[in-house]
Design a protein around this motif. Sequence first.
Motif, PDB file in Angstrom:
ATOM      1  N   ALA A  22      -8.575  35.676 -24.321  1.00 43.41           N
ATOM      2  CA  ALA A  22      -8.169  34.964 -23.112  1.00 43.41           C
ATOM      3  C   ALA A  22      -8.325  33.452 -23.279  1.00 43.41           C
ATOM      4  O   ALA A  22      -7.498  32.667 -22.782  1.00 43.41           O
ATOM      5  N   ALA A  23      -9.382  33.034 -23.982  1.00 40.03           N
ATOM      6  CA  ALA A  23      -9.603  31.604 -24.215  1.00 40.03           C
ATOM      7  C   ALA A  23      -8.492  31.029 -25.097  1.00 40.03           C
ATOM      8  O   ALA A  23      -8.037  29.897 -24.876  1.00 40.03           O
ATOM      9  N   VAL A  24      -8.059  31.794 -26.089  1.00 36.38           N
ATOM     10  CA  VAL A  24      -6.953  31.351 -26.949  1.00 36.38           C
ATOM     11  C   VAL A  24      -5.668  31.231 -26.134  1.00 36.38           C
ATOM     12  O   VAL A  24      -4.921  30.253 -26.259  1.00 36.38           O
ATOM     13  N   GLN A  25      -5.406  32.204 -25.290  1.00 41.91           N
ATOM     14  CA  GLN A  25      -4.207  32.155 -24.449  1.00 41.91           C
ATOM     15  C   GLN A  25      -4.222  30.943 -23.514  1.00 41.91           C
ATOM     16  O   GLN A  25      -3.193  30.296 -23.309  1.00 41.91           O
ATOM     17  N   GLU A  26      -5.374  30.628 -22.963  1.00 38.71           N
ATOM     18  CA  GLU A  26      -5.504  29.465 -22.088  1.00 38.71           C
ATOM     19  C   GLU A  26      -5.276  28.172 -22.870  1.00 38.71           C
ATOM     20  O   GLU A  26      -4.623  27.240 -22.388  1.00 38.71           O
ATOM     21  N   ALA A  27      -5.817  28.131 -24.099  1.00 37.98           N
ATOM     22  CA  ALA A  27      -5.626  26.950 -24.940  1.00 37.98           C
ATOM     23  C   ALA A  27      -4.143  26.728 -25.242  1.00 37.98           C
ATOM     24  O   ALA A  27      -3.648  25.597 -25.237  1.00 37.98           O
ATOM     25  N   GLU A  28      -3.431  27.820 -25.485  1.00 41.83           N
ATOM     26  CA  GLU A  28      -2.005  27.703 -25.800  1.00 41.83           C
ATOM     27  C   GLU A  28      -1.171  27.426 -24.549  1.00 41.83           C
ATOM     28  O   GLU A  28      -0.065  26.890 -24.649  1.00 41.83           O
ATOM     29  N   ARG A  29      -1.681  27.776 -23.392  1.00 44.35           N
ATOM     30  CA  ARG A  29      -0.988  27.451 -22.142  1.00 44.35           C
ATOM     31  C   ARG A  29      -1.042  25.956 -21.864  1.00 44.35           C
ATOM     32  O   ARG A  29      -0.100  25.389 -21.294  1.00 44.35           O
ATOM     33  N   ARG A  30      -2.129  25.321 -22.296  1.00 51.27           N
ATOM     34  CA  ARG A  30      -2.336  23.908 -21.997  1.00 51.27           C
ATOM     35  C   ARG A  30      -1.802  22.969 -23.070  1.00 51.27           C
ATOM     36  O   ARG A  30      -1.621  21.774 -22.827  1.00 51.27           O
ATOM     37  N   THR A  31      -1.583  23.481 -24.282  1.00 55.71           N
ATOM     38  CA  THR A  31      -1.205  22.613 -25.404  1.00 55.71           C
ATOM     39  C   THR A  31      -0.018  23.203 -26.174  1.00 55.71           C
ATOM     40  O   THR A  31       0.405  24.331 -25.941  1.00 55.71           O
ATOM     41  N   LYS A  32       0.478  22.409 -27.112  1.00 54.33           N
ATOM     42  CA  LYS A  32       1.527  22.886 -28.014  1.00 54.33           C
ATOM     43  C   LYS A  32       0.934  23.599 -29.231  1.00 54.33           C
ATOM     44  O   LYS A  32       1.677  24.058 -30.099  1.00 54.33           O
ATOM     45  N   GLY A  33      -0.384  23.671 -29.299  1.00 53.81           N
ATOM     46  CA  GLY A  33      -1.039  24.281 -30.449  1.00 53.81           C
ATOM     47  C   GLY A  33      -0.911  25.803 -30.460  1.00 53.81           C
ATOM     48  O   GLY A  33      -0.773  26.438 -29.421  1.00 53.81           O
ATOM     49  N   GLU A  34      -0.946  26.363 -31.666  1.00 48.65           N
ATOM     50  CA  GLU A  34      -1.033  27.810 -31.872  1.00 48.65           C
ATOM     51  C   GLU A  34      -2.385  28.071 -32.525  1.00 48.65           C
ATOM     52  O   GLU A  34      -2.608  27.677 -33.672  1.00 48.65           O
ATOM     53  N   PHE A  35      -3.293  28.723 -31.812  1.00 50.38           N
ATOM     54  CA  PHE A  35      -4.677  28.850 -32.247  1.00 50.38           C
ATOM     55  C   PHE A  35      -4.946  30.254 -32.786  1.00 50.38           C
ATOM     56  O   PHE A  35      -4.527  31.253 -32.179  1.00 50.38           O
ATOM     57  N   VAL A  36      -5.654  30.310 -33.891  1.00 48.85           N
ATOM     58  CA  VAL A  36      -6.093  31.582 -34.462  1.00 48.85           C
ATOM     59  C   VAL A  36      -7.588  31.472 -34.751  1.00 48.85           C
ATOM     60  O   VAL A  36      -8.045  30.489 -35.352  1.00 48.85           O
ATOM     61  N   ALA A 194      -9.183  21.039 -25.986  1.00 47.99           N
ATOM     62  CA  ALA A 194      -9.271  19.711 -25.373  1.00 47.99           C
ATOM     63  C   ALA A 194      -8.879  18.615 -26.364  1.00 47.99           C
ATOM     64  O   ALA A 194      -8.208  17.638 -25.997  1.00 47.99           O
ATOM     65  N   VAL A 195      -9.278  18.782 -27.633  1.00 47.50           N
ATOM     66  CA  VAL A 195      -8.914  17.801 -28.661  1.00 47.50           C
ATOM     67  C   VAL A 195      -7.400  17.792 -28.872  1.00 47.50           C
ATOM     68  O   VAL A 195      -6.767  16.733 -28.912  1.00 47.50           O
ATOM     69  N   VAL A 196      -6.820  18.976 -28.998  1.00 54.74           N
ATOM     70  CA  VAL A 196      -5.376  19.069 -29.245  1.00 54.74           C
ATOM     71  C   VAL A 196      -4.586  18.573 -28.045  1.00 54.74           C
ATOM     72  O   VAL A 196      -3.548  17.900 -28.200  1.00 54.74           O
ATOM     73  N   GLU A 197      -5.073  18.877 -26.845  1.00 51.81           N
ATOM     74  CA  GLU A 197      -4.339  18.507 -25.630  1.00 51.81           C
ATOM     75  C   GLU A 197      -4.183  16.999 -25.494  1.00 51.81           C
ATOM     76  O   GLU A 197      -3.185  16.516 -24.932  1.00 51.81           O
ATOM     77  N   ARG A 198      -5.136  16.235 -26.005  1.00 53.00           N
ATOM     78  CA  ARG A 198      -5.031  14.777 -25.919  1.00 53.00           C
ATOM     79  C   ARG A 198      -3.793  14.249 -26.654  1.00 53.00           C
ATOM     80  O   ARG A 198      -3.225  13.219 -26.285  1.00 53.00           O
TER      81      ARG A 198
END
Length: 219
Positions: A22-36, A194-198
Amino acid sequence: MATLPAWAKKVLHGSDAETIRAAVQEAERRTKGEFVVVLARRSSGVAHVPFVAALFVFSALVLLVFGAAPHDSFAPLSRDLILAALASAVAGLGLGRLERVQRVCIPKQDRQLLVDRRARLEFFKNRLEKTSGATGVLIFLSLMERQVLVLADKSIASKVGDKEWQGVVDAIVNGVKAGDLGKGLVEGVGRCSAVVERHFPRKGGLKKNQLSDHLIVKE
């Protein structure tokens, strides 16, 4: 995700894997990053550890043997050394299974090198270099070594320096030390986001999910 191996169940609790997803999904909702997120049991080879541990034990026992009362003949000394060798072999096999002993028996520089190599291997095995915007981000934890690496593809790496990932590393390592790995990984994903979102905020619109959001567990 697949059933967790026994060693992972000792460090992850109940719904931790789903919470991390869920945390990964939230991160991808807020940014253009793809997190693994990849959790590895270890990156270093440990086949030599029982031998090294046995050698330490044997050295300690020999010091005790020679520090005891003088022997009248060589025979008792030989017997004691043989017993010490056997006891050391048994102790080495047991101690070699402990992660703390494994860390001690592998030089720090070697641990760092092997974790770095494993992280880069996992980056390509999980296709993080294949995202359309070159915005893949790997959060890699090698548990035995207690080392965390964050590797980003070229678009993000061109904007974010290595020092900016330190908060991610600290959060995860602190979670391991506190016995709450799940919480540490969730916090680490949040800080990474948060780092990627900046630099790469998501500005609306549909976003295709290009990589797995599940926690990936490896030996």
